[in-house]
Design an enzyme around this catalytic site. Structure first.
Site: not given
Length: 498
Positions: A192, A250, A267, A301, A401
């Protein structure tokens, strides 16, 4: 590769027809079960680049069934590791064959610089498949010395159906980091991709088919996370989910998968600290720090978005890095002179601008950038590379982030200060140390709570070397022999010889 870049410089702008817009399930191209499509927007022009079939729960269930049948009854599980390796090697070769088209698709769907795709991404894809192709024939068990009269040995077996859920920022690289070890180990895949970046994912499906990957072994299902992603995360016939994405994404997958006890590789997000000591090569450190956060528009990331600088060189380093930022050419990703393309999509663009405003509201000192950019067309999601000085660890731009070209510069006084500030964050994906003192470098590397430490460099990767996070940056590893362990399980066999 040189010829490809020369052609671009001679104003032969690449252009490929976008024809792969359907779902890819069990070796067939098909429309979604309800006929729906969604728009893929070119972030440079804000025009519709393509309309792609939108997968549904029913489509996801079909793809899972195809992958399960291919795993349990198809040829993938029956052929030798040597034969699997030959097919995967061909996949690597085909990435090189389709270099220009893959680079074109990444530029169209998320603004990746065309030259970076050609010189960095595509060779890495080929290297990764070639590396794991070699491992396919070397997944061996071992004989154990147990009680006399018993013969005991282990088998290393694939998990089964793998759901790969991938983001928009490096659509090819971050997908291949899952596909190559999973396939080498003998698993099957339902992919996906991000709804922003399905075009390159569908081209990968065509490459798999051309390479001879059997039907059902590799399936691609564009569609929303709320339906496709949720189905993959909860379905009992999916044995593992490998995701690269935000920490919030996640956590949703972990919760969704808990009832079926799936294997997981996470990750996730990062807020990486890049420590620059006064004894570093300051020219090299400034250049490395610049690329560490502004490469790929800061949509990384592992971006070194917190630059920690020893106080005696603090102002000098701010001037150096701000100078690099101010000289950056922001523009069309197909222009070989561009150093930074557009933010990948409108939502992310608005989020980056929001963080630029928050930085100023929180009292950080803006020394470069800080606003949107018009490249002369009045269109596109372009922003300036932005540097904030006098940041502290309590500020939002130092904690969260930002996932864009925003650098927070933080001063420190001692070695212990630097380590404390670097580790004072929920994330632990990567980190950097700049110093001429090798003992100091090793001491810092041992103390930093991050899955990767780069010393006097940043962003180095190789298929042989594992990558993954500590803390809220996730768990599991991609790349290297270590990655294979997350796509295998061990069976112990006891035989009574008496």
């Amino acid at each position: 590769m040189v010829a490809q870049l020369d052609a671009l410089k001679s104003s032969n702008r690449p252009d490929f027809p976008i024809t792969l817009t359907q779902l890819f399930i069990n070796g067939e191209w098909r429309n979604s079960s309800n006929g729906k499509t969604f728009d893929v927007i070119d972030p440079t022009t804000e025009a519709v680049a393509a309309q792609v079939a939108e997968g549904t729960q029913a489509d996801a269930e079909d793809a899972i069934a195809a992958a399960l049948q291919a795993f349990e009854q198809g040829p993938w599980g029956q052929i030798s590791g040597h034969e699997r390796g030959k097919i995967l090697w061909r996949v690597g070769d085909l990435f090189l064959k389709y270099t220009e088209e893959l680079a074109f698709l990444q530029a169209k769907e998320m603004g990746r610089l065309y030259t970076d795709s050609i010189t960095i991404d595509i060779p890495h894809l080929a290297n990764t498949f070639h590396y794991f192709a070699g491992w396919a024939s070397k997944l061996e068990g071992s004989v154990k010395q147990t009680t006399k009269g018993l013969h005991t040995y282990t088998l290393r077996e694939p998990l089964g159906v793998i759901a790969a859920i991938t983001p928009f920022n490096f659509p090819l690289v971050l997908s291949i980091h899952k596909f190559a070890p999973a396939l080498a180990a003998g698993n099957t895949i339902v992919h996906k991709p991000s709804s922003s970046t399905p075009l390159s994912a569908l081209k990968v499906a065509a490459i798999m088919q051309e390479a001879g990957v059997p039907d059902g072994v590799f399936n691609v299902l564009p569609g929303p996370g709320s339906t496709v992603g949720h189905t993959l995360s909860t379905h009992p016939d999916v044995h593992k989910v490998a995701i690269t994405g935000s920490t919030a994404s996640g956590i949703r997958v972990i919760k969704d998968s808990a009832d079926t006890l799936k294997h997981l590789t996470m990750e996730l997000g990062g807020k990486s600290a890049n420590i620059i000591f006064a004894d570093a090569d300051l020219d090299a450190a400034a250049e490395t720090a610049y690329y560490g956060v502004f490469y790929n528009k800061g949509e990384i990331c592992y971006a070194g978005s917190r630059m920690l600088v020893e106080r005696s060189i603090y102002n000098e380093m701010i001037d150096r890095v701000a100078g690099w930022a101010k000289r950056t050419k922001v523009g069309d990703p197909f222009d070989p002179e561009s150093q930074m393309g557009p933010i990948a999509n409108k939502s992310e663009y608005e989020n980056v601008l929001r963080y630029m405003e928050i930085g100023q509201q929180d009292g950080a000192r803006l020394v470069a950038g800080g606003k949107a950019v018009d490249i002369g067309t009045g269109k596109g999601y372009f922003v300036e590379p932005t540097v904030f000085a006098d940041v502290n660890s309590d500020m939002t731009i130092a904690r969260e982030e930002t996932f864009g070209p925003i650098l927070s510069v933080i001063p420190f006084d001692t070695f212990e200060d630097a380590i404390q500030i670097a580790n004072n964050n929920q994330y632990g994906l990567a980190s950097g140390v700049h110093t001429r003192d090798i003992k100091k470098a090793h001491r810092a590397a041992a103390r930093l709570k991050a899955g990767t430490v780069w010393v006097n460099t940043w962003g180095q990767f190789d298929p042989s070397s594992p990558f993954g996070g500590y803390k809220m940056s996730g768990y599991g590893r991609e790349n290297g022999q270590e990655a294979l362990e997350f796509y295998l399980q061990t069976k112990t066999v006891w035989v009574d010889l008496s």
